[in-house]
Design a protein around this motif. Structure first.
Motif, mmCIF file in Angstrom:
data_model
loop_
_atom_site.group_PDB
_atom_site.id
_atom_site.type_symbol
_atom_site.label_atom_id
_atom_site.label_comp_id
_atom_site.label_asym_id
_atom_site.label_seq_id
_atom_site.Cartn_x
_atom_site.Cartn_y
_atom_site.Cartn_z
ATOM 1 N N GLY A 137 1.101 -1.122 0.299
ATOM 2 C CA GLY A 137 0.011 0.234 -0.268
ATOM 3 C C GLY A 137 0.608 1.247 -0.163
ATOM 4 N N THR A 138 -0.346 1.968 0.694
ATOM 5 C CA THR A 138 0.930 4.181 0.732
ATOM 6 C C THR A 138 0.608 4.559 1.952
ATOM 7 O OG1 THR A 138 0.411 3.937 -1.580
ATOM 8 C CG2 THR A 138 0.809 5.470 -1.105
ATOM 9 N N PRO A 139 1.808 4.319 2.657
ATOM 10 C CA PRO A 139 1.039 4.844 3.963
ATOM 11 C C PRO A 139 1.822 6.476 3.494
ATOM 12 C CG PRO A 139 3.152 3.340 3.619
ATOM 13 C CD PRO A 139 2.220 3.007 2.528
ATOM 14 N N MET A 140 1.350 7.013 3.392
ATOM 15 C CA MET A 140 1.870 8.585 2.873
ATOM 16 C C MET A 140 1.918 9.703 4.070
ATOM 17 S SD MET A 140 0.687 11.350 0.104
ATOM 18 C CE MET A 140 0.524 10.966 -0.932
ATOM 19 N N CYS A 141 0.830 9.054 5.185
ATOM 20 C CA CYS A 141 0.457 9.298 6.349
ATOM 21 C C CYS A 141 1.677 9.792 7.276
ATOM 22 C CB CYS A 141 -0.346 9.131 7.281
ATOM 23 S SG CYS A 141 -1.926 10.365 6.759
ATOM 24 N N GLU A 142 2.460 7.660 7.295
ATOM 25 C CA GLU A 142 3.553 7.786 8.078
ATOM 26 C C GLU A 142 4.627 8.307 7.489
ATOM 27 O OE1 GLU A 142 3.872 3.586 8.631
ATOM 28 O OE2 GLU A 142 5.143 3.359 9.973
ATOM 29 N N ALA A 143 4.722 8.007 6.070
ATOM 30 C CA ALA A 143 5.733 8.647 5.762
ATOM 31 C C ALA A 143 6.221 10.769 5.939
ATOM 32 C CB ALA A 143 5.503 8.798 4.150
ATOM 33 N N SER A 170 4.734 9.830 -5.561
ATOM 34 C CA SER A 170 3.717 9.080 -5.418
ATOM 35 C C SER A 170 3.002 9.176 -6.345
ATOM 36 C CB SER A 170 2.874 9.631 -3.735
ATOM 37 O OG SER A 170 1.914 8.349 -4.197
ATOM 38 N N ASP A 171 2.340 8.489 -6.971
ATOM 39 C CA ASP A 171 1.185 7.587 -7.841
ATOM 40 C C ASP A 171 0.196 6.936 -8.018
ATOM 41 O OD1 ASP A 171 2.112 4.899 -6.977
ATOM 42 O OD2 ASP A 171 1.632 4.344 -9.458
ATOM 43 N N GLY A 172 -0.553 7.185 -6.067
ATOM 44 C CA GLY A 172 -1.170 7.068 -5.505
ATOM 45 C C GLY A 172 -2.175 7.253 -4.022
ATOM 46 N N GLU A 173 -3.246 7.537 -4.121
ATOM 47 C CA GLU A 173 -3.950 8.407 -2.890
ATOM 48 C C GLU A 173 -3.367 7.388 -1.403
ATOM 49 O OE1 GLU A 173 -8.230 8.399 -2.827
ATOM 50 O OE2 GLU A 173 -8.237 8.155 -5.256
ATOM 51 N N SER A 174 -3.632 7.863 -0.879
ATOM 52 C CA SER A 174 -2.132 7.786 0.300
ATOM 53 C C SER A 174 -3.292 6.541 1.165
ATOM 54 C CB SER A 174 -3.112 8.079 1.726
ATOM 55 O OG SER A 174 -2.148 7.766 3.644
ATOM 56 N N THR A 175 -3.090 5.191 1.913
ATOM 57 C CA THR A 175 -3.811 4.346 2.421
ATOM 58 C C THR A 175 -3.907 4.067 3.828
ATOM 59 O OG1 THR A 175 -1.862 2.730 2.236
ATOM 60 C CG2 THR A 175 -3.240 2.960 0.053
ATOM 61 N N ASP A 176 -3.690 5.116 4.827
ATOM 62 C CA ASP A 176 -3.145 5.231 6.044
ATOM 63 C C ASP A 176 -4.098 6.435 6.458
ATOM 64 O OD1 ASP A 176 -1.134 6.804 4.628
ATOM 65 O OD2 ASP A 176 -0.491 5.956 7.300
ATOM 66 N N GLY A 177 -4.782 6.802 5.545
ATOM 67 C CA GLY A 177 -5.767 8.107 6.291
ATOM 68 C C GLY A 177 -6.040 9.353 5.379
ATOM 69 N N PRO A 179 -3.903 12.555 4.624
ATOM 70 C CA PRO A 179 -2.207 13.377 4.425
ATOM 71 C C PRO A 179 -2.029 15.504 5.158
ATOM 72 C CG PRO A 179 -2.276 12.740 2.399
ATOM 73 C CD PRO A 179 -3.746 12.711 3.034
ATOM 74 N N TYR A 180 -3.792 15.367 5.125
ATOM 75 C CA TYR A 180 -3.814 16.674 4.558
ATOM 76 C C TYR A 180 -2.890 17.810 5.740
ATOM 77 C CZ TYR A 180 -4.781 22.305 4.247
ATOM 78 O OH TYR A 180 -4.890 23.363 4.256
ATOM 79 N N GLN A 181 -3.078 17.220 7.099
ATOM 80 C CA GLN A 181 -2.810 17.687 8.097
ATOM 81 C C GLN A 181 -1.176 17.559 8.525
ATOM 82 O OE1 GLN A 181 -5.112 20.523 10.578
ATOM 83 N NE2 GLN A 181 -2.964 20.259 11.191
ATOM 84 N N LEU A 182 -0.791 16.331 8.394
ATOM 85 C CA LEU A 182 0.613 16.122 8.961
ATOM 86 C C LEU A 182 1.363 17.009 7.888
ATOM 87 C CD1 LEU A 182 -0.174 12.422 8.604
ATOM 88 C CD2 LEU A 182 0.824 13.787 10.602
ATOM 89 N N ALA A 183 0.574 17.277 6.419
ATOM 90 C CA ALA A 183 1.594 18.008 5.263
ATOM 91 C C ALA A 183 1.125 19.230 5.847
ATOM 92 C CB ALA A 183 0.672 17.756 4.105
ATOM 93 N N SER A 184 0.456 19.816 6.523
ATOM 94 C CA SER A 184 0.560 20.768 7.180
ATOM 95 C C SER A 184 1.424 21.132 7.784
ATOM 96 C CB SER A 184 -1.485 21.541 7.213
ATOM 97 O OG SER A 184 -2.018 21.700 6.201
ATOM 98 N N ASP A 185 1.757 19.968 8.839
ATOM 99 C CA ASP A 185 2.092 20.227 10.453
ATOM 100 C C ASP A 185 4.184 20.933 9.985
ATOM 101 O OD1 ASP A 185 0.036 19.691 12.304
ATOM 102 O OD2 ASP A 185 0.927 17.885 12.402
ATOM 103 N N LEU A 186 4.021 19.449 8.618
ATOM 104 C CA LEU A 186 5.116 19.956 8.243
ATOM 105 C C LEU A 186 6.105 20.853 7.676
ATOM 106 C CD1 LEU A 186 7.834 18.386 7.665
ATOM 107 C CD2 LEU A 186 6.810 17.701 5.306
ATOM 108 N N MET A 187 5.037 21.886 7.407
ATOM 109 C CA MET A 187 5.335 22.479 6.385
ATOM 110 C C MET A 187 4.952 23.979 7.514
ATOM 111 S SD MET A 187 3.176 22.315 2.410
ATOM 112 C CE MET A 187 1.575 22.071 3.424
#
Length: 280
Positions: A137-143, A170-177, A179-187
């Motif tokens: 899968g695509t665990p983008m949130c964890e990444a 990435s080529d696909g949608e997150s499979t672990d939730g 990711p918007y808020q986690l991306a905002s936290d990173l930025m």
């Protein structure tokens, strides 16, 4: 004015790459003329980029540590540092160590003009630091969470650096939730020179033309594309100037995002996204 800090050995910056290694990365690039699958194409682009960064930092006395670089893979085997060889398991590595420790050097063929109107193939050395992988899968949130944790530590020891640049491929949608808020936290992480920059590169499985560096999500075809656009940083002024010089229309709302990228777009995106502004 942010994004003007000098990049030097005493004040280095860093690049962090988040690479989708899910099973769909076995698929070919949709609109590309190459027969490479996405995992192999991205691996080649990252290895070429690392080689170019090493060359950019090479001086007569050796490779200067202007940058620290991390490559984090995410897929069926979890989220973890993805360097191969001697650098395996390392999160952020000084560019001099990267230059001196490729996992191996392959011989590749390169087509060149022969000076007489013809094309010849020439053997070239191609260092490998990162190998392709496609599984699960695509665990983008964890990444993204992993990236935040790495950069919190980096910014604690380098508070005045040119802000780190994170490139998520990435080529696909997150499979672990979501990711918007986690991306905002990173930025929201900052050095004294500005906020961390997060750029998103959606790679293609279709034949639609890429949409490069848009300034609105109005023309993006689906909610996933709009999500990635909205979790991408606005480009700082120096980078808008670089992109404008490439012939792409820009505005103050232009973001570091490419939708439906083919292999050519991947290479151009990485090149633009990693050009320094104040290298000393």
């Amino acid at each position: 004015m942010p994004y003007v800090a000098e990049i030097s050995r005493s004040n280095p910056s860093c690049f962090l790459f988040l690479i989708d290694q899910s099973g769909s990365m076995r698929d070919p690039f949709g609109a590309s003329a190459t027969n490479k699958n996405k995992a192999n194409g991205v691996a080649d682009a990252i290895n070429r980029l690392l080689q170019n960064l090493v060359i950019k930092c090479a001086k007569s006395e050796g490779i200067r540590d202007y940058y620290y670089v991390g490559v984090i893979g995410y897929g069926g085997k979890g989220v973890a540092p993805a360097f191969s060889g001697a650098l395996n398991g390392r999160e952020l590595v000084p560019i001099s160590e990267i230059g001196n420790n490729p996992a191996r050097v392959e011989q590749r063929s390169k087509k060149m003009e022969d000076g007489m109107g013809g094309i010849i193939e020439q053997s070239v050395k191609f260092p490998i630091w990162f190998d392709p992988l496609a599984e699960g899968g695509t665990p983008m949130c964890e990444a993204l969470n992993k990236g935040t944790n790495i950069l919190v530590k980096w910014l604690t020891t380098h508070p005045n650096c040119f802000p780190p640049i994170v490139i998520n491929i990435s080529d696909g949608e997150s499979t672990d939730g979501d990711p918007y808020q986690l991306a905002s936290d990173l930025m929201s992480l900052t050095s004294t020179d500005g906020e961390v920059l997060l750029f998103n590169l959606h790679i293609s499985s279709s034949n639609h033309a890429p949409v490069e560096f848009p300034d609105t999500d109005a023309n993006l075809p689906d909610d996933h594309a709009k999500l990635l656009f909205n979790m991408s940083s606005h480009l700082p002024e120096y980078m808008r100037r670089i992109i404008g010089n490439e012939g792409i229309d820009v505005s103050f709302n232009t973001r570091g995002f490419v939708f439906n990228a083919d292999l050519v777009s991947v290479i151009r995106f990485l090149d633009i996204g990693t050009r320094p502004s104040n290298l000393r």
